[in-house]
Enzyme design. Structure first.
Site, mmCIF file in Angstrom:
data_model
loop_
_atom_site.group_PDB
_atom_site.id
_atom_site.type_symbol
_atom_site.label_atom_id
_atom_site.label_comp_id
_atom_site.label_asym_id
_atom_site.label_seq_id
_atom_site.Cartn_x
_atom_site.Cartn_y
_atom_site.Cartn_z
ATOM 1 N N ASP A 29 0.841 -2.067 -7.173
ATOM 2 C CA ASP A 29 1.390 -1.329 -6.025
ATOM 3 C C ASP A 29 2.103 -0.087 -6.537
ATOM 4 O O ASP A 29 2.567 -0.054 -7.671
ATOM 5 C CB ASP A 29 2.454 -2.169 -5.301
ATOM 6 N N MET A 30 2.231 0.919 -5.664
ATOM 7 C CA MET A 30 3.062 2.081 -6.024
ATOM 8 C C MET A 30 4.362 1.984 -5.241
ATOM 9 O O MET A 30 4.348 1.821 -4.023
ATOM 10 C CB MET A 30 2.324 3.382 -5.712
ATOM 11 N N GLN A 83 -0.345 7.526 -3.696
ATOM 12 C CA GLN A 83 0.154 7.844 -2.351
ATOM 13 C C GLN A 83 -0.195 9.284 -1.952
ATOM 14 O O GLN A 83 0.197 10.238 -2.636
ATOM 15 C CB GLN A 83 1.673 7.670 -2.337
ATOM 16 N N ARG A 114 -6.451 2.653 -5.286
ATOM 17 C CA ARG A 114 -6.217 2.332 -3.875
ATOM 18 C C ARG A 114 -5.371 3.462 -3.309
ATOM 19 O O ARG A 114 -4.234 3.663 -3.716
ATOM 20 C CB ARG A 114 -5.458 1.013 -3.779
ATOM 21 N N LYS A 120 -1.248 6.215 2.420
ATOM 22 C CA LYS A 120 -0.487 7.407 2.847
ATOM 23 C C LYS A 120 0.870 7.429 2.152
ATOM 24 O O LYS A 120 1.353 8.483 1.747
ATOM 25 C CB LYS A 120 -0.322 7.402 4.370
ATOM 26 N N GLY A 121 1.508 6.272 1.981
ATOM 27 C CA GLY A 121 2.822 6.211 1.320
ATOM 28 C C GLY A 121 3.864 5.656 2.273
ATOM 29 O O GLY A 121 3.911 6.063 3.439
ATOM 30 N N ALA A 122 4.688 4.737 1.772
ATOM 31 C CA ALA A 122 5.576 3.970 2.660
ATOM 32 C C ALA A 122 7.061 4.232 2.463
ATOM 33 O O ALA A 122 7.874 3.639 3.152
ATOM 34 C CB ALA A 122 5.298 2.478 2.468
ATOM 35 N N THR A 167 -5.753 2.096 4.626
ATOM 36 C CA THR A 167 -5.114 2.680 5.805
ATOM 37 C C THR A 167 -5.630 1.970 7.054
ATOM 38 O O THR A 167 -6.752 1.442 7.059
ATOM 39 C CB THR A 167 -5.404 4.194 5.908
ATOM 40 N N HIS A 168 -4.801 1.990 8.107
ATOM 41 C CA HIS A 168 -5.248 1.460 9.397
ATOM 42 C C HIS A 168 -5.742 2.587 10.287
ATOM 43 O O HIS A 168 -6.050 2.377 11.458
ATOM 44 C CB HIS A 168 -4.095 0.716 10.086
HETATM 45 C C1 FAD Z 1 -3.822 -2.472 1.690
HETATM 46 C C2 FAD Z 1 -2.590 -1.608 1.708
HETATM 47 C C3 FAD Z 1 -1.832 -1.509 0.566
HETATM 48 C C4 FAD Z 1 -0.690 -0.695 0.559
HETATM 49 N N1 FAD Z 1 0.015 -0.531 -0.606
HETATM 50 C C5 FAD Z 1 1.016 0.377 -0.647
HETATM 51 C C6 FAD Z 1 1.684 0.694 -1.865
HETATM 52 O O1 FAD Z 1 1.405 0.107 -2.918
HETATM 53 N N2 FAD Z 1 2.638 1.665 -1.833
HETATM 54 C C7 FAD Z 1 2.969 2.335 -0.682
HETATM 55 O O2 FAD Z 1 3.822 3.250 -0.732
HETATM 56 N N3 FAD Z 1 2.383 2.026 0.481
HETATM 57 C C8 FAD Z 1 1.430 1.070 0.540
HETATM 58 N N4 FAD Z 1 0.824 0.796 1.741
HETATM 59 C C9 FAD Z 1 1.411 1.296 3.016
HETATM 60 C C10 FAD Z 1 0.936 2.696 3.347
HETATM 61 O O3 FAD Z 1 1.517 3.627 2.465
HETATM 62 C C11 FAD Z 1 1.346 3.084 4.784
HETATM 63 O O4 FAD Z 1 2.730 3.079 4.882
HETATM 64 C C12 FAD Z 1 0.792 2.147 5.850
HETATM 65 O O5 FAD Z 1 -0.513 1.764 5.566
HETATM 66 C C13 FAD Z 1 0.820 2.815 7.249
HETATM 67 O O6 FAD Z 1 0.055 3.980 7.253
HETATM 68 P P1 FAD Z 1 -1.466 4.063 7.772
HETATM 69 O O7 FAD Z 1 -2.285 4.534 6.634
HETATM 70 O O8 FAD Z 1 -1.918 2.794 8.321
HETATM 71 O O9 FAD Z 1 -1.460 5.255 8.799
HETATM 72 P P2 FAD Z 1 -0.554 5.575 10.050
HETATM 73 O O10 FAD Z 1 -0.869 6.992 10.383
HETATM 74 O O11 FAD Z 1 0.860 5.181 9.824
HETATM 75 O O12 FAD Z 1 -1.143 4.596 11.154
HETATM 76 C C14 FAD Z 1 -2.438 4.716 11.692
HETATM 77 C C15 FAD Z 1 -2.554 3.723 12.834
HETATM 78 O O13 FAD Z 1 -2.538 2.397 12.318
HETATM 79 C C16 FAD Z 1 -1.731 1.542 13.108
HETATM 80 N N5 FAD Z 1 -0.566 1.095 12.316
HETATM 81 C C17 FAD Z 1 -0.142 1.593 11.135
HETATM 82 N N6 FAD Z 1 0.933 0.928 10.666
HETATM 83 C C18 FAD Z 1 1.205 -0.015 11.585
HETATM 84 C C19 FAD Z 1 2.187 -1.027 11.682
HETATM 85 N N7 FAD Z 1 3.130 -1.208 10.752
HETATM 86 N N8 FAD Z 1 2.151 -1.821 12.777
HETATM 87 C C20 FAD Z 1 1.212 -1.685 13.733
HETATM 88 N N9 FAD Z 1 0.264 -0.729 13.694
HETATM 89 C C21 FAD Z 1 0.242 0.084 12.648
HETATM 90 C C22 FAD Z 1 -1.346 2.332 14.314
HETATM 91 O O14 FAD Z 1 -2.324 2.157 15.294
HETATM 92 C C23 FAD Z 1 -1.388 3.764 13.817
HETATM 93 O O15 FAD Z 1 -1.597 4.688 14.841
HETATM 94 C C24 FAD Z 1 -0.312 -0.006 1.756
HETATM 95 C C25 FAD Z 1 -1.098 -0.113 2.890
HETATM 96 C C26 FAD Z 1 -2.222 -0.892 2.897
HETATM 97 C C27 FAD Z 1 -3.054 -0.954 4.129
#
Ligand code: FAD
Length: 299
Positions: free
Chosen positions: A122-123, A151, A172, A175-177, A219-220
């Protein structure tokens, strides 16, 4: 809230919060996580398992985390399950003793290799970006079956992709959390999305040009995935040129649809008692989830 020690001690004790967390994780124990893997597998979806936790403060805690992951790998292997694992370096005492942390992750990757599985890193927040990438370069030299998360919100990530390409990485992209300042990270959704697309195209074109690279788009954001998939098809790559990874419980319908459409889909399933900071980041991503938590107060 994710970093506040007082809230970290008290919020997880609230029953309504515990009920709400079950939307994003199947349970705290490995049994629940493995049951979810089997369910995914029946729907044609693979899995990645993460035992939640970050920043251990004693090296014996890291020993325990390693033992847990080794036990988990054995159970995945014995059950014939299609699952990989993803780990956080601070869970292995990266802040306390980086060499010891490397030895822990190597032993996990060695065991995973016997099962033909990848171990993902993970990052975490930007204080760890350089250390994590340098760690991955060292790990990958001995353990080919490893991957790292990058990220898209960080300005530096385009350089990091170019830097890792020569070692045949598994990347992987997310977007970044974490909350990062504008000096190092894009701040608007549109700029992060644009960089995510650009980085994905860079990786796909590298694959097309014959570089060894495993690409996971985590990403979702299904619209973004579809744009990138159209680009991949346009340059003649098959649907299997990349995989889509999503978090358990967020877009299950889309995971099933993408799997049916012939994409490789992996579900990242978290488990473990230390879910508080991780769960706070999930709420921050989508404020509507806070309403979901509050609704659990109703009978
Ligand atoms: C498999 C995986 C591994 C990850 N590993 C890391 C990591 O190692 N380090 C790191 O910094 N981040 C990690 N993340 C988190 C990532 O950085 C984002 O914060 C997270 O995925 C939300 O962004 P998004 O890409 O889904 O896009 P967004 O633009 O935030 O969301 C797109 C759409 O997805 C849906 N959605 C997104 N998040 C949610 C939620 N929490 N609840 C309900 N619906 C939602 C909504 O419909 C939204 O409109 C990971 C994410 C995934 C999927």
């Amino acid at each position: 809230m994710a970093g506040n020690p007082f809230l970290q001690r008290h919020i997880p004790r609230l029953g309504f919060v515990r009920r709400a967390v079950l939307r994003f994780m199947p349970g705290e124990d490995a049994d629940s996580a493995l049951r979810a893997v089997a369910q995914d597998q029946a729907a044609g979806i693979s899995a990645v398992l993460t035992r939640l936790g970050e920043n251990v403060t004693r090296t014996d805690e890291a020993d325990e985390v390693e033992a847990q992951y080794l036990g988990l790998l054995d159970r995945i292997g014995a059950g014939g399950l299609d699952a990989e694992v993803s780990v956080k370096l601070t869970q292995f005492g990266l802040d306390l003793d980086p060499e010891r942390a490397l030895a822990h992750v190597r032993r996990i990757a060695d065991r995973a290799a016997t099962l033909n599985m990848t171990v993902w890193i993970d990052m975490e927040g930007s204080a760890y970006t350089e250390t994590t990438i340098a760690f991955y370069e060292r790990l990958k030299a001995h353990n080919a079956n490893t991957g790292v998360c990058l990220q898209a919100y960080l300005h530096r990530t385009a350089d990091d992709v170019r830097r890792l390409l020569p070692i045949g990485p598994s990347i992987r992209l997310v977007k970044g959390a974490y909350a990062e300042p504008s000096t190092i990270a894009y701040q608007t959704r549109s700029s992060v999305d644009a960089n995510f697309a650009t980085l994905s195209v860079t990786m796909l074109e590298a694959a097309k040009a014959g570089n060894t690279i495993r690409i996971a788009l985590a990403t979702h954001d299904v619209t973004l995935i579809e744009r990138i998939a159209a680009h991949a098809a346009g340059i003649g790559l098959p649907k299997t040129a990349f995989e889509v990874q999503m978090l358990y419980g967020i877009r299950t319908d889309q995971q099933c649809r993408l799997a049916r459409d012939g994409f490789i889909v992996r579900d990242l399933i978290c488990y473990g008692a230390a879910w508080y900071p991780w769960y706070m980041r999930r709420l921050a991503e989508r404020p509507a989830n806070v309403l979901f938590v509050l609704r659990q107060l109703l009978p």
